[in-house]
Scaffold this motif. Sequence first.
Motif, PDB file in Angstrom:
ATOM      1  N   ILE A  21      41.526   4.967   3.030  1.00 34.27           N
ATOM      2  CA  ILE A  21      41.676   3.738   3.822  1.00 34.27           C
ATOM      3  C   ILE A  21      41.992   4.080   5.279  1.00 34.27           C
ATOM      4  CG2 ILE A  21      43.114   1.680   4.117  1.00 34.27           C
ATOM      5  CD1 ILE A  21      43.318   1.653   0.986  1.00 34.27           C
ATOM      6  N   LYS A  22      42.841   5.073   5.494  1.00 33.16           N
ATOM      7  CA  LYS A  22      43.224   5.465   6.856  1.00 33.16           C
ATOM      8  C   LYS A  22      42.036   6.024   7.634  1.00 33.16           C
ATOM      9  CE  LYS A  22      46.603   8.262   9.313  1.00 33.16           C
ATOM     10  NZ  LYS A  22      47.659   9.271   9.189  1.00 33.16           N
TER      11      LYS A  22
ATOM     12  N   MET B 239      43.732   7.428  -2.074  1.00 26.45           N
ATOM     13  CA  MET B 239      43.227   6.181  -1.492  1.00 26.45           C
ATOM     14  C   MET B 239      43.832   5.884  -0.125  1.00 26.45           C
ATOM     15  SD  MET B 239      42.530   3.618  -4.686  1.00 26.45           S
ATOM     16  CE  MET B 239      43.157   2.284  -3.761  1.00 26.45           C
ATOM     17  N   ARG B 240      45.071   6.260   0.097  1.00 28.41           N
ATOM     18  CA  ARG B 240      45.683   6.027   1.406  1.00 28.41           C
ATOM     19  C   ARG B 240      44.904   6.756   2.495  1.00 28.41           C
ATOM     20  NH1 ARG B 240      51.669   7.936   2.794  1.00 28.41           N
ATOM     21  NH2 ARG B 240      50.775   9.158   4.447  1.00 28.41           N
ATOM     22  N   LYS B 241      44.499   7.985   2.186  1.00 25.50           N
ATOM     23  CA  LYS B 241      43.714   8.770   3.147  1.00 25.50           C
ATOM     24  C   LYS B 241      42.333   8.143   3.344  1.00 25.50           C
ATOM     25  CE  LYS B 241      42.681  13.488   4.351  1.00 25.50           C
ATOM     26  NZ  LYS B 241      42.979  14.886   4.080  1.00 25.50           N
TER      27      LYS B 241
ATOM     28  N   GLN C 267      39.265   2.358  -7.803  1.00 25.89           N
ATOM     29  CA  GLN C 267      38.654   3.468  -7.072  1.00 25.89           C
ATOM     30  C   GLN C 267      37.205   3.152  -6.706  1.00 25.89           C
ATOM     31  OE1 GLN C 267      39.314   7.393  -8.937  1.00 25.89           O
ATOM     32  NE2 GLN C 267      40.859   6.341 -10.144  1.00 25.89           N
TER      33      GLN C 267
ATOM     34  N   THR D 161      46.090   8.515  -5.501  1.00 27.02           N
ATOM     35  CA  THR D 161      46.918   9.031  -4.412  1.00 27.02           C
ATOM     36  C   THR D 161      46.102   9.324  -3.163  1.00 27.02           C
ATOM     37  OG1 THR D 161      46.710  11.286  -5.262  1.00 27.02           O
ATOM     38  CG2 THR D 161      48.630  10.019  -5.981  1.00 27.02           C
TER      39      THR D 161
END
Length: 194
Positions: free
Chosen positions: A107-108, A103-105, A156, A101
């Motif tokens: 990548i961003k 990972m979005r942060k 990950q 969860t």
Amino acid sequence: MLSCALWVLYGMPMVTPNSLLVVTINVTGLTIEIFYLLIFSYFSPTPRKVKLGLWLIVEMVFVGIVATCTLLLFHTHDQRSAFVGIFCVIFVSLMYIAPLTIMRKVIKTKSVKYMPFTLSLGNFLNGVIWVLYARLKFDIFMLIGNGLGTISGAVQLIVYVCYYKTTPKDDDEQDENLSMANSQLQFSGIHGTS
């Protein structure tokens, strides 16, 4: 904690015979988690203690219901292990997938600051070890859940490698330097020297 409790139930002789390793490993994990939660609860404010207590009660009632249904409704080891195994796969998959969860942060922000390498590596290695064990025992439930865990851990680690170099290294150092400069400035201002 719920995942360990379900795996303990799964490994019990009346559910899945000859699964002593599954029981001992998960009882150990359950014990460690209980101590962690006791320490966490000790230092938490009262509302958080209440919330934690309620969650633990819900989890234990759920495990009790699963255990009762397993023993009363199913009469063969295959039926019992299949019933409990399905729950084990669901909850171990959630445990392994939860770190994704963030990972979005990652990548961003193009920073692995919020995704610890040791957690990702631990997830991956834990999944690999249990997949190997599941292959030796030909246990489909352990294979599915921990196979997903291995894939999750690998993803990950790949994301970590991709964004490690773009992670700002000096954020913590800048914060420390700024706080030291402020304290020196305040100290020099107190004595009237510059």
